[in-house]
Design an enzyme around this catalytic site. Structure first.
Site: not given
Ligand code: GLA
Length: 373
Positions: A156, A261
């Site tokens: 990020e 994710e």
């Molecule tokens: C971001 C992070 C993850 C996690 C999510 C929320 O996407 O990359 O590690 O913390 O937020 O669970």
């Protein structure tokens, strides 16, 4: 019939059911196309809920730690590392013969404040921060050398408009902090794959900025294998078109894409994104499915899952891994983000660890797609 014969017949029926069940997983159906993974928590690693631990072992061929490898939990103070959970997590994946993914080395969130300041609380110099990054990355990556398939090296670093996030890393070291992180990770384990990971990668300006970063890293001689697209999705956002365009742009930049994710929130969204510092207040209207999801809404969600999954399959020459950000609906972070205390239904197993009906459709769909590499 003799009792022995009856017992043998029952055993055969039982075994063939088990083996039929064992055949039918998404991970098996996507084998050779992409890895199919899940984020796991420590209760699952520790076997506190054996049903969940077994499900993870059976249904997925890759795992990532939801928390225990992030900078804050693993390295809470300059001279203190917590290895217990991460060691168990890696051993759990090895026991299950799963590809273990390391998440994440450098992130502005879930990192100790000590990382950026001196004893007086003032920001450290660029040299000190660079050295702390080196120490952290060498120590963590070095410990699991040869056992972790790949690392989310930086998480990020961009805003949605494509500008660099004004993090402490960026303020102290400028954008070169990303390059240093990739160099250190490669030095610590030359065989590990290295990834850049972010949310809203489908947003054109952000995707373009990531493509630019990939080019810069490659031009500087850094290893970068894939871009992780977190894939925290909503019912209408991102669109299929935007998602496909982002896959094409990244492919053209010469990297693989990992959907790192994946979840699809079924709830109304106060905004789109996954910036974990953003929160909104609870209201009943924003939490409409406490008593269950109406069939029509469930059908819409199923279609959304299948549409996206089909896109990943169609582009399996570039999509190398798809990882869900929770095993079941009750363990998903979305029950508390971006509004606390809601009831969401964003992943493939329900609150009783039963596969949703869409899982069978995904398996059938995956079998139809050919391996592209
Ligand atoms: C971001 C992070 C993850 C996690 C999510 C929320 O996407 O990359 O590690 O913390 O937020 O669970």
């Amino acid at each position: 019939m003799k009792i022995k014969t009856i017992t043998a017949i029952i055993a055969i029926i039982f075994m063939s059911n088990i083996s039929a069940m064992a055949q039918k997983t998404i991970a098996k159906a996507t084998k050779g196309k992409f890895l199919f993974g899940v984020a796991v928590n420590m209760q699952q690693v520790n076997g506190n809920n054996p049903i969940e631990s077994e499900l993870i072992a059976r249904e997925f061929n890759s795992i990532v730690a939801e928390n225990c490898m992030k900078p804050q939990p693993i390295h809470p103070q300059e001279d203190k590392y917590n290895w217990e959970d991460a060691d168990k997590f890696v051993a759990f994946g090895e026991k299950n013969k799963q590809a273990v993914i390391g998440h994440c080395l450098m992130w502005h969130s879930q990192i100790g404040r000590w990382f950026f300041v001196d004893e007086e609380g003032k920001d450290v110099s660029p040299e000190v921060l660079k050295e702390r990054m080196r120490q952290h990355i060498y120590t963590v990556v070095g410990r699991y050398k040869g056992r972790v398939k790949g690392w989310d090296v930086v998480n990020e670093a961009f805003e949605d408009d494509g500008s660099y996030r004004n993090s402490k890393f960026y303020r102290i070291l400028g954008k070169d902090f990303i390059k240093y992180a990739f160099q250190f990770a490669h030095e610590a384990d030359p065989d590990a794959e290295l990834y850049y990971n972010d949310y809203n990668v489908e947003t054109p300006a952000k995707c373009d900025a990531i493509v630019e970063l990939v080019k810069e890293l490659k031009a500087a001689g850094c290893r970068i294998d894939a871009v992780g697209s977190q894939g925290h999705m909503h019912m209408d956002d991102p669109t299929l078109e935007a998602t496909e365009t982002s896959l094409m742009k990244l492919k053209a930049a010469g990297v693989k894409v990992h959907i790192t994710e994946w979840d699809i929130s079924i709830l109304p969204s106060p905004y789109s994104g996954a910036n974990i510092s953003t929160r909104f207040t609870y209201s009943k209207e924003m939490d409409p499915y406490r008593e269950g999801v109406p069939d029509s809404v469930q059908q819409e969600w199923n279609k959304r899952v299948l549409d996206m999954f089909e896109l990943f399959l169609k582009h399996n020459d570039v999509v190398d891994r798809v990882t869900l950000w929770a095993l079941n609906d009750s363990t998903s972070w979305l029950n508390n983000f971006p509004i606390r205390g809601r009831k969401d239904y964003p992943v493939l197993f329900d609150r009783n660890n039963q596969p949703k009906s869409v899982v069978a459709d995904m398996i059938m769909m995956a079998k139809k797609y050919k391996k592209k590499r």
